[in-house]
Design an enzyme around this catalytic site. Structure first.
Site, PDB file in Angstrom:
ATOM      1  N   ARG A   1       0.875  -1.145   0.092  1.00  0.00           N
ATOM      2  CA  ARG A   1      -0.207   0.203  -0.039  1.00  0.00           C
ATOM      3  C   ARG A   1       0.863   1.202   0.074  1.00  0.00           C
ATOM      4  NH1 ARG A   1      -1.799   1.698   6.105  1.00  0.00           N
ATOM      5  NH2 ARG A   1      -0.036   0.668   7.232  1.00  0.00           N
TER       6      ARG A   1
ATOM      7  N   GLU B   1     -18.734   4.305  -0.527  1.00  0.00           N
ATOM      8  CA  GLU B   1     -17.772   3.499  -1.438  1.00  0.00           C
ATOM      9  C   GLU B   1     -18.422   3.331  -2.740  1.00  0.00           C
ATOM     10  OE1 GLU B   1     -16.374   2.651   2.526  1.00  0.00           O
ATOM     11  OE2 GLU B   1     -18.261   2.693   1.699  1.00  0.00           O
TER      12      GLU B   1
ATOM     13  N   HIS C   1      -5.548  -3.054   2.420  1.00  0.00           N
ATOM     14  CA  HIS C   1      -5.774  -3.796   3.660  1.00  0.00           C
ATOM     15  C   HIS C   1      -6.441  -5.229   3.379  1.00  0.00           C
ATOM     16  CE1 HIS C   1      -4.779   0.139   5.082  1.00  0.00           C
ATOM     17  NE2 HIS C   1      -4.719  -0.345   6.475  1.00  0.00           N
TER      18      HIS C   1
END
Length: 312
Positions: free
Chosen positions: A8, A55, A106
């Protein structure tokens, strides 16, 4: 000891690195600090959009920007990007085949203490089912950076899976080359093949070293692109070694193991065993014990390789 960097982190830095070379925008869903898109937000605030904890709206906004001619990166945790926003990814991005790149961080069991609700072990399976979706799961920071640029250069929807935990850098050789849809032979071998993706690639190499001490010659292949999967490298390995073990930080249903099994079943049936989360949800805990409990270890890969050999 090899350097350890979270994929990430590499993703966030790559977005900044390529910003002057390519024209794209970046969206996030109130998680920029965690997804590392914060680097881009600070460097190019006029090209960054925080969509809040929404989202589905973020994906739809990214689709709208892509329909208007932009290349759009949309980021959140894998559970939210692939799970909560699945309908929008399918209908608003996949169906019209728009130029949206989903940077999902994640992912997997290594989210650790966040627990089962956040440990997305189904995202690769979900994204593989969307027609035209390219699915990439980098093994380290070098590969994550390369995947970002490849996604920018390639039109169409992408799902890129990044992790929270720092992982060993293994692709730091000068001749390393990333190509979408092409697996990488990391170690040759004649007895059994370990096909791995993501954080399990370094464990596969460790397992091969342990097997070598027993006289077992294990081939190791890094499959960074789950879809389209490299059928040629898998079939060649099956023909030459006669046994396959897949390894992934994902449910064994629907991910790399399923993709490899599909190739083998259609083209070159050989004994195959899978290492991954065996149809279970995750749970909260420290990362090393979780990996041990769920069998995501070099030791388990080696054990499965020994078992696959006996099936030949």
């Amino acid at each position: 000891m090899a350097e350890k960097i979270a994929t990430r982190e590499a993703y966030g830095k790559a977005l900044v690195e390529f910003a002057d070379k390519y024209d794209y925008v970046v969206l996030d869903a109130d998680l920029a600090e965690a997804t590392k898109t914060i680097y881009f937000a600070k460097a190019h605030p006029e090209r960054f959009f925080d969509c809040g904890i929404a989202e589905g709206n973020m994906i739809s906004t990214a689709a709208g920007l892509a329909a208007a001619g932009k290349t759009a990166f949309a980021s959140s945790f894998a559970m939210f990007a692939a799970g909560r926003a699945f309908e929008q990814v399918r209908n608003n991005v996949g169906y019209p085949h728009l130029n949206v790149k989903i940077g999902a961080t994640h992912a997997g069991i290594t989210v650790g203490e966040d627990g089962a609700t956040h440990q997305c072990l189904e995202d690769i399976a979900l994204m593989r089912t969307i027609p035209g979706m390219t699915v990439i799961n980098p093994s380290d920071a070098v590969e994550a950076r390369a995947a970002v640029e490849a996604a920018i250069q390639t039109y169409g929807p992408f799902y890129m899976r990044f992790g929270r935990a720092a992982v060993e850098v293994i692709n730091d050789s000068p001749d390393y080359r990333f190509e979408i849809g092409k697996g990488v032979l990391l170690r040759d071998g004649a007895d059994v093949t370990i096909v791995a993706t993501g954080i399990m690639v370094s464990m596969a190499l460790e397992a091969a070293e342990a097997l070598a001490k027993e006289g077992i010659d294990a081939r190791v292949i890094n499959i960074h692109t789950i879809k389209p999967v490299d059928k040629d490298i898998i079939i060649k390995a099956a023909k030459e070694t006669g046994a396959i073990v897949s390894a992934e930080e994902h449910n064994i249903i629907g991910g790399l193991g399923s993709a490899v099994a599909e190739v083998l079943c259609e083209s070159c049936p050989v004994p195959m065993l899978r290492v991954g989360v065996e149809d279970r949800f995750g749970k909260s805990g420290k990362v090393p014990p979780l990996l041990e409990e769920y069998g995501l270890t070099a030791e388990n890969i080696a054990n499965k390789a020994r078992a696959a050999l006996k099936m030949k």
